[in-house]
Enzyme design. Structure first.
Site: not given
Ligand code: PGA
Length: 252
Positions: A9, A11, A95, A97, A167, A173, A212
């Site tokens: 991904n 991003k 996702h 985010e 996730e 991250g 991560s």
């Protein structure tokens, strides 16, 4: 046996130059890595370039979102069919985010899932709890709700070849990975939920871990019985690191 999936991904990263370089490095570095599906999802504007560079290779290209609409008066959106026309095969959906920044709801993500499947894309449905939800003991309730909303709207047949990405939001991250045992517990619960709807779906659906993941921890995570690969952010921007994860998936 479920075939593992390792999906990058990217991003909001890349440029014309970097996208081309990274795709080329992955394509040449993938030679000899068999038994795993390898994919990367660049930003939409780099999709045509990525598809062109990966054409005729085993590297699959995907997108990070799609509209729930095919076309029409929906400013700024991109239809799943439009991405598929360039050669995209995968769509990351829901996702965290996007849930956090764009207010995406479970039902809205389910509508995108249906649109992606309708265009022939394989959806990767992201689910996961925040740190506050984990601390409150709500992890399984949260991910079950996120999955159930989709399953109720698609039905078993409509879920098709959909992939789930677990996730944990606190692991994305942050450098803080879920332990293999923490991840396995959630993956097993998600598989149980799928199986409650349909035994074959529970057995066959791929459930990948994200948060991560890197070359150094991928092996122990993917050695768990219900972890079928990874959705990788930061480490997917480095060809060597990403391919180390793909190799770990084969070895697991
Ligand atoms: P990360 O991101 O690997 O950088 O933690 C994973 C993701 O957000 O999909």
């Amino acid at each position: 046996m479920r075939r593992p999936l390792v999906c990058g991904n990217w991003k909001l990263n890349g440029s014309i130059g970097k996208t081309g370089q990274l795709i080329d490095a992955l394509v040449s570095g993938m030679t000899g890595i068999d038994g795993v599906d390898i994919a990367v999802c660049p930003v939409f504007v780099h999709l045509p370039l990525a598809c062109e560079r990966a054409a005729g290779t085993a590297l699959h290209i995907g997108v990070q979102d799609v509209s729930d609409q095919a076309q029409g008066a929906f400013t700024g959106e991109v239809g799943a069919g439009m991405a598929a026309e360039f050669g995209a095969r995968i769509a990351i959906l829901g996702h965290s985010e996007r849930r956090a920044r764009h207010g995406e709801t479970d039902a809205g993500v389910a509508a995108k899932f249906i649109a992606a499947r309708g265009a022939g894309l394989t959806p990767i449905l992201c689910v996961g709890e925040t740190l506050a939800e984990r601390d409150a003991g709500d992890t399984l309730a949260v991910v079950t709700r996120q999955l159930d909303t989709v399953l109720e709207m698609t039905g078993v047949a409509g879920f098709g070849d959909g992939v789930i990405a677990y996730e944990p939001v606190w692991a994305i991250g942050t450098g803080r990975t879920a332990t293999p045992e923490q991840a396995q517990e959630v993956h097993a619960a998600l598989r149980g939920r799928l199986a409650a709807h349909d035994a074959a779906l529970g057995e066959g659906a791929r459930i990948v871990y994200g948060g991560s993941m890197k070359g150094a921890n991928a092996g122990e995570l993917m050695a768990m019985p219900d972890i079928d690969g990874g959705l990788i952010g930061g480490a997917s921007l480095d060809a060597d690191e990403f391919l180390a994860i793909a190799r770990a998936a084969v070895a697991a």
